[in-house]
Design a protein around this motif. Structure first.
Motif, PDB file in Angstrom:
ATOM      1  N   GLN A  23     -52.187 -25.149 -15.750  1.00  0.00           N
ATOM      2  CA  GLN A  23     -51.249 -24.482 -16.669  1.00  0.00           C
ATOM      3  C   GLN A  23     -51.851 -23.168 -17.153  1.00  0.00           C
ATOM      4  O   GLN A  23     -51.110 -22.184 -17.351  1.00  0.00           O
ATOM      5  CB  GLN A  23     -50.901 -25.401 -17.853  1.00  0.00           C
TER       6      GLN A  23
ATOM      7  N   HIS B  78     -35.725 -36.031 -11.027  1.00  0.00           N
ATOM      8  CA  HIS B  78     -36.560 -35.237 -11.932  1.00  0.00           C
ATOM      9  C   HIS B  78     -38.007 -35.691 -11.783  1.00  0.00           C
ATOM     10  O   HIS B  78     -38.314 -36.867 -12.052  1.00  0.00           O
ATOM     11  CB  HIS B  78     -36.113 -35.437 -13.379  1.00  0.00           C
ATOM     12  N   LEU B  79     -38.881 -34.790 -11.377  1.00  0.00           N
ATOM     13  CA  LEU B  79     -40.293 -35.114 -11.194  1.00  0.00           C
ATOM     14  C   LEU B  79     -41.107 -34.398 -12.271  1.00  0.00           C
ATOM     15  O   LEU B  79     -41.177 -33.169 -12.275  1.00  0.00           O
ATOM     16  CB  LEU B  79     -40.770 -34.661  -9.806  1.00  0.00           C
ATOM     17  N   PHE B  80     -41.680 -35.188 -13.158  1.00  0.00           N
ATOM     18  CA  PHE B  80     -42.536 -34.631 -14.219  1.00  0.00           C
ATOM     19  C   PHE B  80     -43.985 -34.755 -13.762  1.00  0.00           C
ATOM     20  O   PHE B  80     -44.443 -35.858 -13.429  1.00  0.00           O
ATOM     21  CB  PHE B  80     -42.350 -35.411 -15.523  1.00  0.00           C
ATOM     22  N   THR B  81     -44.712 -33.650 -13.760  1.00  0.00           N
ATOM     23  CA  THR B  81     -46.117 -33.681 -13.341  1.00  0.00           C
ATOM     24  C   THR B  81     -46.932 -32.780 -14.260  1.00  0.00           C
ATOM     25  O   THR B  81     -46.384 -32.084 -15.116  1.00  0.00           O
ATOM     26  CB  THR B  81     -46.302 -33.175 -11.896  1.00  0.00           C
ATOM     27  N   CYS B  97     -45.308 -30.385 -19.879  1.00  0.00           N
ATOM     28  CA  CYS B  97     -45.470 -30.748 -18.472  1.00  0.00           C
ATOM     29  C   CYS B  97     -44.536 -29.920 -17.599  1.00  0.00           C
ATOM     30  O   CYS B  97     -43.670 -29.207 -18.092  1.00  0.00           O
ATOM     31  CB  CYS B  97     -45.227 -32.239 -18.276  1.00  0.00           C
ATOM     32  N   TYR B  98     -44.774 -29.988 -16.305  1.00  0.00           N
ATOM     33  CA  TYR B  98     -43.912 -29.314 -15.330  1.00  0.00           C
ATOM     34  C   TYR B  98     -42.843 -30.297 -14.867  1.00  0.00           C
ATOM     35  O   TYR B  98     -43.111 -31.491 -14.723  1.00  0.00           O
ATOM     36  CB  TYR B  98     -44.723 -28.873 -14.113  1.00  0.00           C
TER      37      TYR B  98
ATOM     38  N   THR C  81     -44.748 -39.945  -7.002  1.00  0.00           N
ATOM     39  CA  THR C  81     -44.795 -39.585  -8.416  1.00  0.00           C
ATOM     40  C   THR C  81     -43.870 -40.500  -9.214  1.00  0.00           C
ATOM     41  O   THR C  81     -43.152 -41.318  -8.635  1.00  0.00           O
ATOM     42  CB  THR C  81     -44.340 -38.130  -8.663  1.00  0.00           C
ATOM     43  N   MET C  82     -43.867 -40.333 -10.533  1.00  0.00           N
ATOM     44  CA  MET C  82     -42.932 -41.050 -11.423  1.00  0.00           C
ATOM     45  C   MET C  82     -43.012 -42.563 -11.202  1.00  0.00           C
ATOM     46  O   MET C  82     -42.006 -43.244 -11.030  1.00  0.00           O
ATOM     47  CB  MET C  82     -41.498 -40.535 -11.194  1.00  0.00           C
ATOM     48  N   TYR C  98     -41.010 -42.394  -6.990  1.00  0.00           N
ATOM     49  CA  TYR C  98     -40.363 -41.380  -6.169  1.00  0.00           C
ATOM     50  C   TYR C  98     -41.357 -40.902  -5.109  1.00  0.00           C
ATOM     51  O   TYR C  98     -42.558 -40.792  -5.383  1.00  0.00           O
ATOM     52  CB  TYR C  98     -39.958 -40.172  -7.019  1.00  0.00           C
TER      53      TYR C  98
END
Lengths: 139, 139, 139
Positions: A23, B78-81, B97-98, C81-82, C98
Motif C-alpha cells: 500500500q 468481490h475479492l478483498f486482499t 484493503c484492496y 482468496t476469500m 474463490y
C-alpha cells in the motif's frame, strides 16, 4: 501447541507486512517503501535489469522507475496472494508468493498488467519485518 | 507474547469476516449482507452517490443497485486482499484493503470491472464483527 | 481464548495449505499436487466432466488435462482468496473460497481466464491437511 500458534502468528504478520508495504508503494510513498528493506538489501524487480542494492540504491531506482508514470497517469495496485513461508534455522524467513499488478488509468477500467512470483528473504529488525532481499520473476 | 497472539487472531478474524460478508453479497443474500453492518452504519460504495445510512437504508440501497442486474445477468465476485488493520484505543478496528470486482456473464470469460480501496470501521457486537462504516474509493 | 486462538491457527493453516498446494499445480508438479489429496479423494474440477476418484485417478486426470498445454505454452496461476472455513463436529473442515485463474503466454500480458468457487472438504492425516474432496464451480 506453541509451534502451531507461532506459525499462525508469523503467517498473519507476513500477510499484514505485505499489505502495508505494498500500500505504501501504490501510494507512491517511495521513502517509506524503501524503509521496508534492510540497509544492505538487494531488490531485483525486473528480469534483465541490474538489482538495486542498499536502501539508498533502492530508493534511487524507485524514483527512476516512477518517473515514467509522470506522462502516463495511472493508479497501480500490487496484490500479493498465495503466500508460502518457510522459517529457516538461522532466522530469516523465506517467502514465495504470487503478485498481480492491476493498473487503472483515468476514465478506463482496471487492467491486469503483470503476473509475478515474488521470492523474498525477510528478517526481523527492532521487532519489525524487513526485506533483506526480493527477487521478482515475471510470468 | 499475548499481544502478538491477539494480533494474529484478529487478523484472521477480519479476513474470515470479509470472506463470509462478501460471499453473502455475491450470492445476493442482501438481507444477510445488510446484517453485517451495525444498525446505525454508513455505507458509501460509489463516489458522488449519497451514502446509505442505517441498516434498513443500506438494504433499500442494495435492492436499488441490484435491480440493474435484472436485465444483465452476471455473477459478480468481490475479492478483498492486502488487508491492513489498526485497532484503536477506543475499540473500533480501522481496516484498509484492496477490492477487485470480477464479473462473469453467461457464455463469456471473467472480466475485471473495478479496482477499489475499501476503508472500513469495524466494531464487535455480541462477539461478532460488523461494519460501522464502509467507504469505497474507486481507482 | 483457546477456541479463538485455535480458529486463527486453523485459518492460517488452511491459507498456507492452499498456497503450497496450488503453487505445486502451477509448477506442474503433478505427483506432489495429487499427494495433497487423500487416497480415496474425489476431485470434480470441470462441470459436466466425471469427477476423478482416488489419488492415482486424480493423477491420471491431471496428466490428461495438462497434455493440452503441450501445444499451447502458458504459465497458469491459481489464486485462492476469500476463504470461508467451517470445522465440523466430526472433524473435517468445510472450506469455500474463490479461485481466479490467470494465464500468461509468452510475449503477452496476463489474462484472467476463469472465476470459480471451490468447495473443499479437508481432513488431517499425519498432521497435514489434505483434500478429501474438491468440487469446483465455474462462474
Amino acid at each position: 501447541m506453541t509451534s502451531t500458534y507461532a506459525h499462525a502468528d508469523l503467517y498473519a504478520e507476513v500477510q499484514h507486512f505485505y499489505a502495508r508495504q505494498m500500500q505504501l508503494l501504490d501510494a507512491r510513498k517511495l521513502e517509506a517503501y524503501a524503509d521496508t528493506f534492510t540497509a544492505d538489501a538487494e531488490f531485483a524487480h525486473t528480469p534483465g535489469r541490474e538489482p538495486a542494492r542498499t536502501r539508498p540504491g533502492i530508493l534511487r531506482d524507485l524514483h527512476a522507475v516512477h518517473e515514467r508514470f509522470e506522462g502516463d497517469p495511472q493508479q497501480r495496485r500490487h496484490l500479493f496472494t498465495m503466500i508460502d513461508i518457510e522459517p529457516t534455522p538461522e532466522g530469516p524467513i523465506r517467502s514465495t508468493c504470487y503478485a498481480l499488478i492491476v493498473t487503472t488509468r483515468p476514465g478506463a477500467g482496471p487492467e491486469l498488467v503483470r503476473s509475478c512470483v515474488v521470492h523474498d528473504v525477510l528478517v526481523r529488525e527492532d521487532g519489525e519485518l524487513r526485506n533483506r532481499s526480493r527477487q521478482v520473476e515475471h510470468d
